[in-house]
Design an enzyme around this catalytic site. Structure first.
Site, mmCIF file in Angstrom:
data_model
loop_
_atom_site.group_PDB
_atom_site.id
_atom_site.type_symbol
_atom_site.label_atom_id
_atom_site.label_comp_id
_atom_site.label_asym_id
_atom_site.label_seq_id
_atom_site.Cartn_x
_atom_site.Cartn_y
_atom_site.Cartn_z
ATOM 1 N N LYS A 14 0.984 -1.425 -0.101
ATOM 2 C CA LYS A 14 -0.085 -0.058 0.101
ATOM 3 C C LYS A 14 0.911 1.311 0.071
ATOM 4 O O LYS A 14 1.131 2.707 -0.840
ATOM 5 C CB LYS A 14 -0.916 0.048 1.297
ATOM 6 C CG LYS A 14 -2.219 -0.674 1.271
ATOM 7 C CD LYS A 14 -3.222 -0.970 2.792
ATOM 8 C CE LYS A 14 -2.258 -0.534 3.815
ATOM 9 N NZ LYS A 14 -1.591 -1.939 4.187
ATOM 10 N N ARG A 134 10.372 -0.713 12.458
ATOM 11 C CA ARG A 134 9.742 -0.105 12.788
ATOM 12 C C ARG A 134 9.511 -1.242 13.858
ATOM 13 O O ARG A 134 10.018 -2.265 13.746
ATOM 14 C CB ARG A 134 8.421 -0.907 11.850
ATOM 15 C CG ARG A 134 7.914 0.492 11.176
ATOM 16 C CD ARG A 134 7.049 0.676 9.987
ATOM 17 N NE ARG A 134 5.591 -0.054 10.435
ATOM 18 C CZ ARG A 134 4.804 0.329 9.919
ATOM 19 N NH1 ARG A 134 5.009 0.579 8.576
ATOM 20 N NH2 ARG A 134 3.740 -0.464 10.733
ATOM 21 N N ARG A 145 -1.126 -8.925 13.077
ATOM 22 C CA ARG A 145 -1.344 -7.824 12.338
ATOM 23 C C ARG A 145 -2.124 -8.543 11.238
ATOM 24 O O ARG A 145 -3.385 -7.682 10.764
ATOM 25 C CB ARG A 145 -0.372 -7.440 11.645
ATOM 26 C CG ARG A 145 0.709 -6.321 12.826
ATOM 27 C CD ARG A 145 1.781 -5.297 12.712
ATOM 28 N NE ARG A 145 1.996 -4.775 10.963
ATOM 29 C CZ ARG A 145 3.412 -4.809 10.435
ATOM 30 N NH1 ARG A 145 3.928 -5.226 11.423
ATOM 31 N NH2 ARG A 145 2.751 -3.523 9.525
HETATM 32 P P1 AMP Z 1 -0.005 0.803 9.087
HETATM 33 O O1 AMP Z 1 1.813 1.232 8.748
HETATM 34 O O2 AMP Z 1 -0.874 1.463 7.704
HETATM 35 O O3 AMP Z 1 0.251 -0.888 8.919
HETATM 36 O O4 AMP Z 1 -0.223 0.712 10.226
HETATM 37 C C1 AMP Z 1 0.609 0.491 11.830
HETATM 38 C C2 AMP Z 1 -0.010 0.612 13.306
HETATM 39 O O5 AMP Z 1 -0.920 1.857 13.445
HETATM 40 C C3 AMP Z 1 -1.172 -0.622 12.631
HETATM 41 O O6 AMP Z 1 -0.973 -1.791 13.002
HETATM 42 C C4 AMP Z 1 -2.380 -0.068 13.801
HETATM 43 O O7 AMP Z 1 -1.843 -0.399 15.175
HETATM 44 C C5 AMP Z 1 -2.124 1.312 13.313
HETATM 45 N N1 AMP Z 1 -3.661 1.915 13.075
HETATM 46 C C6 AMP Z 1 -2.846 1.923 11.376
HETATM 47 N N2 AMP Z 1 -4.419 3.522 10.827
HETATM 48 C C7 AMP Z 1 -5.364 2.164 11.485
HETATM 49 C C8 AMP Z 1 -6.793 2.522 11.435
HETATM 50 N N3 AMP Z 1 -7.644 3.225 10.437
HETATM 51 N N4 AMP Z 1 -7.351 2.076 12.865
HETATM 52 C C9 AMP Z 1 -6.974 1.196 13.421
HETATM 53 N N5 AMP Z 1 -5.333 1.139 13.660
HETATM 54 C C10 AMP Z 1 -4.948 1.821 12.187
#
Ligand code: AMP
Length: 191
Positions: A14, A134, A145
């Protein structure tokens, strides 16, 4: 406006595809994960609140993330459109996004759902973990996740399928080839 939801499991590509879309179509890229990580880095109260949830591979609360996104949208009044990356992750968030956009007379143009085999996702995330720094790119959190994605997030696709603004894109290929597929889907709604 062109408003794109880019969707998919962690590691589906993404972020990479969003950066390419952002450049080609001159959109504002809103990654909720990036915004939350910046808050953690700054040591803000919000960052402190979400740090353990993110490190555990779980979702932060709908209320918190919806308020955060609403703030970001209103910061970009000049935008030609948005790429929502990592949002919505629940049905509640999907409904909230429609409401937020409707306030500006806008709606989601298309959801691009990237798919990658589970084993490949894990491989890509472990590779990324070697350099990303990260806290959530380690094997246990990656598995959590992916489970959270399957249980809570994947059903959100149905919401967009029902509205007929859904494109499934297999990302079993190179970045460039995937971007070609992405552009084709975007062109189908950006006439
Ligand atoms: P990402 O970088 O999109 O993989 O997001 C990393 C982490 O941020 C996720 O595993 C969640 O803990 C949190 N997070 C990001 N976007 C959301 C969302 N829309 N709703 C809830 N948690 C989120």
């Amino acid at each position: 406006m062109l408003n794109i939801v880019i969707f998919g499991a962690p590691g589906a590509g993404k972020g990479t595809q969003s950066e390419l879309i952002e450049k080609r179509y001159d959109l504002v890229h809103l990654s909720t994960g990036d915004i939350l990580r910046a808050e953690i880095k700054n040591g803000s109260p919000l960052g402190k609140q979400v740090e353990t949830v993110i490190a555990g591979g779980n979702l932060v609360s709908d209320g918190l993330i919806i308020a955060l996104l609403e703030q970001e949208i209103s910061r970009h009044q000049e935008a030609k459109g948005f790429i929502f990356d990592g949002f919505p992750r629940t049905q509640v968030q999907a409904g909230a996004l429609d409401e937020m956009l409707a306030k500006h007379g806008e709606k989601v143009s298309i959801m691009l759902a990237l798919s990658v085999e589970r084993e490949e996702l894990i491989k890509r995330l472990l590779n990324r973990g070697a350099t990303s720094g990260r806290a959530d790119d380690n094997i246990d959190t990656i598995k959590q996740r992916i489970s959270v994605y399957e249980a809570q997030t994947a059903p959100v696709m149905e919401y967009y399928k029902a509205k007929n603004i859904f494109a499934a894109i297999s990302n079993d290929t190179t970045v460039d080839e995937c971007f070609e597929r992405v552009c084709k889907a975007i062109e189908s709604v950006n006439k």
